[in-house]
Write an enzyme that holds these catalytic residues in place. Structure first.
Site, PDB file in Angstrom:
ATOM      1  N   CYS A   1     101.105  10.552  34.852  1.00  0.00           N
ATOM      2  CA  CYS A   1     100.160  10.768  33.749  1.00  0.00           C
ATOM      3  C   CYS A   1     100.818  11.397  32.503  1.00  0.00           C
ATOM      4  O   CYS A   1     101.552  10.714  31.805  1.00  0.00           O
ATOM      5  CB  CYS A   1      98.987  11.596  34.259  1.00  0.00           C
ATOM      6  SG  CYS A   1      97.512  11.415  33.255  1.00  0.00           S
TER       7      CYS A   1
ATOM      8  N   ARG B   1      87.177   8.228  28.967  1.00  0.00           N
ATOM      9  CA  ARG B   1      87.929   8.988  29.977  1.00  0.00           C
ATOM     10  C   ARG B   1      87.979   8.143  31.244  1.00  0.00           C
ATOM     11  O   ARG B   1      86.939   7.780  31.794  1.00  0.00           O
ATOM     12  CB  ARG B   1      87.290  10.354  30.241  1.00  0.00           C
ATOM     13  CG  ARG B   1      88.092  11.173  31.229  1.00  0.00           C
ATOM     14  CD  ARG B   1      88.103  12.640  30.938  1.00  0.00           C
ATOM     15  NE  ARG B   1      88.925  13.005  29.799  1.00  0.00           N
ATOM     16  CZ  ARG B   1      90.252  13.198  29.839  1.00  0.00           C
ATOM     17  NH1 ARG B   1      90.922  13.064  30.947  1.00  0.00           N
ATOM     18  NH2 ARG B   1      90.917  13.535  28.760  1.00  0.00           N
TER      19      ARG B   1
ATOM     20  N   HIS C   1      97.581  10.586  40.272  1.00  0.00           N
ATOM     21  CA  HIS C   1      97.576  11.984  40.733  1.00  0.00           C
ATOM     22  C   HIS C   1      97.079  12.001  42.161  1.00  0.00           C
ATOM     23  O   HIS C   1      96.717  10.981  42.731  1.00  0.00           O
ATOM     24  CB  HIS C   1      96.567  12.810  39.918  1.00  0.00           C
ATOM     25  CG  HIS C   1      96.942  13.107  38.522  1.00  0.00           C
ATOM     26  ND1 HIS C   1      97.919  14.001  38.178  1.00  0.00           N
ATOM     27  CD2 HIS C   1      96.421  12.662  37.348  1.00  0.00           C
ATOM     28  CE1 HIS C   1      97.989  14.096  36.858  1.00  0.00           C
ATOM     29  NE2 HIS C   1      97.085  13.291  36.322  1.00  0.00           N
TER      30      HIS C   1
HETATM   31  N1  GLN Z   1      96.568  14.198  28.162  1.00  0.00           N
HETATM   32  C1  GLN Z   1      96.751  12.948  28.795  1.00  0.00           C
HETATM   33  C2  GLN Z   1      95.537  12.026  28.796  1.00  0.00           C
HETATM   34  O1  GLN Z   1      94.393  12.482  28.910  1.00  0.00           O
HETATM   35  C3  GLN Z   1      97.298  13.200  30.192  1.00  0.00           C
HETATM   36  C4  GLN Z   1      96.308  13.775  31.184  1.00  0.00           C
HETATM   37  C5  GLN Z   1      96.887  14.057  32.543  1.00  0.00           C
HETATM   38  O2  GLN Z   1      98.082  14.260  32.726  1.00  0.00           O
HETATM   39  N2  GLN Z   1      96.030  14.136  33.545  1.00  0.00           N
HETATM   40  O3  GLN Z   1      95.722  10.844  28.651  1.00  0.00           O
END
Ligand code: GLN
Length: 259
Positions: free
Chosen positions: A93, A127, A208
């Site tokens: 990520c 999101r 993740h």
């Molecule tokens: N800030 C990044 C996004 O929202 C990475 C988020 C993360 O590592 N979970 O795309």
């Protein structure tokens, strides 16, 4: 045999149990009598004195990425050389985004990456938060099957399961391969069914969760690649990882049943 692991920015980039990836890597090595040394390297700490076999770089918030993005420029040459010489790298990520050319946040800030992956990311209003199921790219599939040694379990799938939470949408360029194809979830952008990136032995993804504890075949694949660079061809001892495969299966079943 000994392997040296570098955990990059563990104090700033480590969300949703990303550290579990280095724990799994260590455990699966030690259970086989392979010694592992782990170094935590963060802002202001140079990489130049080391020869690491495996680099891990987890996820983080945009704010942490701004800080890390600046420091990473000083580590760019070392990481490029290491990966071009066969070192193994797993990034998740936020870490994955910083290894690309740039990440343009939702507010328009450009966080410069190091361009290890020919890709870029743009923050969006969407999101992407859900379990993510991925079919691994066919070039890697056979390699993974050859690396992972089963006990009584036949490796029935090389799919990867994890959990994604990002608003950044990643677009791949010509000089990089996707890690795989999205079966369930969004992946790189939610638009083209690609997930992650592969350049030599460097991998980036949105998985993740942590990724390696419940994807033991991929953990062993990374271990084999790390060992081969230092020691030549190796064959890992099989482990009894029935519980890991149950975790893998139950996460997949739950993901498939979600609409
Ligand atoms: N800030 C990044 C996004 O929202 C990475 C988020 C993360 O590592 N979970 O795309």
């Amino acid at each position: 045999m000994t392997l040296n692991i570098c955990h990059l920015y563990p104090d700033l980039m480590d969300t949703y149990g990303d550290k579990g990836n280095t724990v799994t890597f260590q455990k699966r090595c030690r259970w086989r009598g392979i010694d592992v040394k782990v170094a935590n390297i963060s802002v202001g700490q140079p990489l130049s004195n080391f020869d690491f076999d495996f680099y891990f770089f987890g996820g983080g918030q945009d704010k942490a990425q701004t800080i890390v993005g600046i420091d990473l420029q000083k580590k760019k040459r070392h990481l490029e050389t290491a990966v071009n010489n066969g070192a193994v790298l797993l990034s998740i990520c936020g870490g994955y985004q910083l290894l690309q050319k740039y990440f343009k946040t939702k507010t328009g800030e450009i966080i410069k990456g190091i361009g290890l992956f020919d890709a870029f990311t743009v923050g969006s209003d969407e999101r992407m938060i859900q379990n993510l199921l991925v079919e691994i790219n066919s070039e890697l599939e056979q390699d993974i099957k050859d690396s992972y040694q089963t006990t009584d379990y036949r490796l029935s799938t090389t799919n990867l399961i994890g959990f994604e939470n990002h608003s950044g949408k990643t677009y791949l360029g010509k000089n990089v391969q996707p890690l795989g194809r999205v079966i369930k979830g969004a992946g790189n952008s939610g638009e083209d069914k690609t997930e992650g990136a592969v350049y030599k032995n460097a991998f980036g993804c949105y998985l993740h969760g942590s990724l390696l504890p419940k994807n033991p075949h991929f953990a062993d694949y990374l271990i084999v690649k790390s060992l081969e660079r230092r020691y030549g061809k190796v064959k890992l001892k099989p482990l009894n990882d029935e519980i890991e495969w149950l975790a893998h299966k139950s996460a997949i079943d739950r993901t498939r049943s979600q609409t």
